[in-house]
Write a protein that holds these residues in place. Structure first.
Motif, PDB file in Angstrom:
ATOM      1  N   LYS A   1       0.835  -1.199   0.000  1.00  0.00           N
ATOM      2  CA  LYS A   1       0.000   0.000   0.000  1.00  0.00           C
ATOM      3  C   LYS A   1       0.872   1.252   0.000  1.00  0.00           C
ATOM      4  CE  LYS A   1      -2.241   1.141   3.724  1.00  0.00           C
ATOM      5  NZ  LYS A   1      -3.226   1.150   4.827  1.00  0.00           N
ATOM      6  N   PRO A   2       0.739   2.114  -1.005  1.00  0.00           N
ATOM      7  CA  PRO A   2       1.586   3.313  -1.035  1.00  0.00           C
ATOM      8  C   PRO A   2       1.256   4.257   0.114  1.00  0.00           C
ATOM      9  CG  PRO A   2      -0.126   3.449  -2.719  1.00  0.00           C
ATOM     10  CD  PRO A   2      -0.200   2.066  -2.135  1.00  0.00           C
ATOM     11  N   LEU A   3       2.260   4.991   0.527  1.00  0.00           N
ATOM     12  CA  LEU A   3       2.101   6.013   1.553  1.00  0.00           C
ATOM     13  C   LEU A   3       1.615   5.435   2.882  1.00  0.00           C
ATOM     14  CD1 LEU A   3       0.552   8.943  -0.534  1.00  0.00           C
ATOM     15  CD2 LEU A   3       2.943   8.558   0.067  1.00  0.00           C
ATOM     16  N   SER A   4       2.038   4.216   3.177  1.00  0.00           N
ATOM     17  CA  SER A   4       1.730   3.659   4.485  1.00  0.00           C
ATOM     18  C   SER A   4       2.884   3.965   5.418  1.00  0.00           C
ATOM     19  CB  SER A   4       1.518   2.139   4.398  1.00  0.00           C
ATOM     20  OG  SER A   4       2.748   1.494   4.112  1.00  0.00           O
ATOM     21  N   PHE A   5       2.625   3.876   6.719  1.00  0.00           N
ATOM     22  CA  PHE A   5       3.664   4.147   7.701  1.00  0.00           C
ATOM     23  C   PHE A   5       4.859   3.229   7.505  1.00  0.00           C
ATOM     24  CE2 PHE A   5       5.722   2.962  11.662  1.00  0.00           C
ATOM     25  CZ  PHE A   5       6.091   4.191  12.181  1.00  0.00           C
ATOM     26  N   LEU A   6       4.594   1.923   7.416  1.00  0.00           N
ATOM     27  CA  LEU A   6       5.695   0.975   7.329  1.00  0.00           C
ATOM     28  C   LEU A   6       6.471   1.140   6.031  1.00  0.00           C
ATOM     29  CD1 LEU A   6       5.914  -2.590   8.516  1.00  0.00           C
ATOM     30  CD2 LEU A   6       6.264  -2.229   6.081  1.00  0.00           C
ATOM     31  N   GLN A   7       5.736   1.290   4.924  1.00  0.00           N
ATOM     32  CA  GLN A   7       6.421   1.413   3.637  1.00  0.00           C
ATOM     33  C   GLN A   7       7.316   2.633   3.602  1.00  0.00           C
ATOM     34  OE1 GLN A   7       5.845   3.483   0.638  1.00  0.00           O
ATOM     35  NE2 GLN A   7       5.855   2.056  -1.084  1.00  0.00           N
TER      36      GLN A   7
ATOM     37  N   SER B   1       6.730  -7.293   9.874  1.00  0.00           N
ATOM     38  CA  SER B   1       6.185  -6.149   9.138  1.00  0.00           C
ATOM     39  C   SER B   1       4.671  -6.245   9.021  1.00  0.00           C
ATOM     40  CB  SER B   1       6.830  -6.074   7.749  1.00  0.00           C
ATOM     41  OG  SER B   1       8.235  -5.939   7.854  1.00  0.00           O
ATOM     42  N   HIS B   2       4.157  -7.455   8.828  1.00  0.00           N
ATOM     43  CA  HIS B   2       2.702  -7.628   8.789  1.00  0.00           C
ATOM     44  C   HIS B   2       2.077  -7.239  10.130  1.00  0.00           C
ATOM     45  CE1 HIS B   2       1.922  -9.290   4.854  1.00  0.00           C
ATOM     46  NE2 HIS B   2       2.897 -10.156   4.990  1.00  0.00           N
ATOM     47  N   VAL B   3       2.742  -7.600  11.220  1.00  0.00           N
ATOM     48  CA  VAL B   3       2.214  -7.260  12.550  1.00  0.00           C
ATOM     49  C   VAL B   3       2.083  -5.751  12.698  1.00  0.00           C
ATOM     50  CG1 VAL B   3       2.750  -7.252  15.018  1.00  0.00           C
ATOM     51  CG2 VAL B   3       3.032  -9.352  13.703  1.00  0.00           C
ATOM     52  N   ILE B   4       3.159  -5.032  12.391  1.00  0.00           N
ATOM     53  CA  ILE B   4       3.115  -3.575  12.594  1.00  0.00           C
ATOM     54  C   ILE B   4       2.216  -2.907  11.566  1.00  0.00           C
ATOM     55  CG2 ILE B   4       5.036  -2.730  11.177  1.00  0.00           C
ATOM     56  CD1 ILE B   4       4.207  -1.838  14.859  1.00  0.00           C
ATOM     57  N   ASN B   5       2.081  -3.506  10.384  1.00  0.00           N
ATOM     58  CA  ASN B   5       1.132  -2.977   9.394  1.00  0.00           C
ATOM     59  C   ASN B   5      -0.277  -2.952   9.963  1.00  0.00           C
ATOM     60  OD1 ASN B   5       1.994  -1.941   6.972  1.00  0.00           O
ATOM     61  ND2 ASN B   5       2.139  -3.908   5.945  1.00  0.00           N
TER      62      ASN B   5
ATOM     63  N   GLU C   1       0.483   7.978  11.806  1.00  0.00           N
ATOM     64  CA  GLU C   1       0.841   9.053  10.882  1.00  0.00           C
ATOM     65  C   GLU C   1       2.215   8.776  10.267  1.00  0.00           C
ATOM     66  OE1 GLU C   1       0.742  12.629  13.135  1.00  0.00           O
ATOM     67  OE2 GLU C   1      -1.452  12.758  13.143  1.00  0.00           O
ATOM     68  N   ILE C   2       2.378   9.145   9.006  1.00  0.00           N
ATOM     69  CA  ILE C   2       3.666   9.011   8.347  1.00  0.00           C
ATOM     70  C   ILE C   2       4.549  10.164   8.799  1.00  0.00           C
ATOM     71  CG2 ILE C   2       4.880   9.017   6.137  1.00  0.00           C
ATOM     72  CD1 ILE C   2       2.355   7.842   4.884  1.00  0.00           C
ATOM     73  N   PRO C   3       5.728   9.871   9.335  1.00  0.00           N
ATOM     74  CA  PRO C   3       6.605  10.955   9.802  1.00  0.00           C
ATOM     75  C   PRO C   3       7.024  11.866   8.653  1.00  0.00           C
ATOM     76  CG  PRO C   3       7.353   8.817  10.608  1.00  0.00           C
ATOM     77  CD  PRO C   3       6.313   8.545   9.574  1.00  0.00           C
ATOM     78  N   PRO C   4       7.336  13.113   8.930  1.00  0.00           N
ATOM     79  CA  PRO C   4       7.832  14.016   7.886  1.00  0.00           C
ATOM     80  C   PRO C   4       9.094  13.446   7.242  1.00  0.00           C
ATOM     81  CG  PRO C   4       7.379  15.209   9.928  1.00  0.00           C
ATOM     82  CD  PRO C   4       7.279  13.761  10.255  1.00  0.00           C
ATOM     83  N   GLU C   5       9.346  13.842   6.009  1.00  0.00           N
ATOM     84  CA  GLU C   5      10.492  13.308   5.275  1.00  0.00           C
ATOM     85  C   GLU C   5      11.807  13.546   6.023  1.00  0.00           C
ATOM     86  OE1 GLU C   5      12.655  13.598   0.888  1.00  0.00           O
ATOM     87  OE2 GLU C   5      10.797  14.699   1.297  1.00  0.00           O
ATOM     88  N   ARG C   6      11.951  14.725   6.625  1.00  0.00           N
ATOM     89  CA  ARG C   6      13.181  15.025   7.350  1.00  0.00           C
ATOM     90  C   ARG C   6      13.398  14.039   8.484  1.00  0.00           C
ATOM     91  NH1 ARG C   6      13.607  20.304  11.073  1.00  0.00           N
ATOM     92  NH2 ARG C   6      12.166  18.975  12.221  1.00  0.00           N
TER      93      ARG C   6
END
Length: 208
Positions: free
Chosen positions: A92-98, A174-178, A187-192
């Motif tokens: 899944k694009p733009l997921s936290f784990l990815q 990774s499946h667990v945390i997904n 939330e996806i952290p900022p790029e920095r």
């Protein structure tokens, strides 16, 4: 957004899917650790760290030990390849784990993500990596279809049983945390912050 409840309407907070205690429910040393992180490591605690530190005895300690074990240096896979297995688990694009693992993969091996997107090029460069990625794809999407012949294909491609087990553990973690990230709307952290976290992980590994 409302729903009927005994003839009345209940209004839901737009952020109702998140556990607010993840942001402020940590106790004692864990709370101090979260406040000190920006100064100590250069990036703010992300939602995974908040979850791990919220009930460390229940989840965080055991899961962190698992991560340290399966992502530790080994003769089987490079650090970039291990990160690639985690990225591949979350299509899944733009997921936290990815987003998080892609940042680490890009930092330690800039070509790794290109191999994930171009499986033919991956097969030419590293048949064993391509075979492992295909196996993990099947394991995630249709595990019932796997048979001893699939394990034999891994061996033929040069993947030892120990290497396969490590890759499967990375995918499983990774499946667990997904699922936790989806349930709690991480939330996806900022790029920095992702870049700084990638540098930290490259040097010190995964820890909470």
């Amino acid at each position: 957004k409302t729903e009927a409840d005994n003839g009345t309407e209940t209004e839901f907070n737009a952020d109702a899917s998140r556990l607010q205690k993840l942001r402020q429910g940590q106790a004692g040393f864990a709370r101090w650790k979260m406040k000190a992180m920006p100064l100590l490591v250069g990036f703010a605690p992300n939602d995974f760290l908040r979850a791990a530190l919220y009930r460390p005895a229940l989840f965080g300690h055991a899961y962190s030990r698992w991560l340290r074990t399966i992502f530790s240096r080994s003769p089987h896979w490079t650090q970039g390849e291990r990160e690639l297995f985690a990225v591949a688990t979350s299509a899944k694009p733009l997921s936290f784990l990815q987003a998080s693992h892609a940042a680490v993969a890009a930092h330690v091996d800039p070509e790794a993500l290109e191999l994930l997107d171009d499986r033919e090029a991956c097969a030419r460069k590293s048949p064993r990596l391509a075979a492992m990625l295909e196996f993990l794809d099947r394991l995630a999407s249709d595990p019932q279809s796997l048979a001893p012949a699939d394990a034999e294909r891994l061996r033929t491609a040069g993947v030892s049983p120990e290497a396969a087990v490590q890759a499967i553990h990375v995918s499983a973690a990774s499946h667990v945390i997904n699922r936790i990230a989806d349930a709690l709307d991480f939330e996806i952290p900022p790029e920095r912050d992702r870049r700084r976290m990638a540098r930290f992980v490259a040097w010190f590994g995964y820890r909470s």
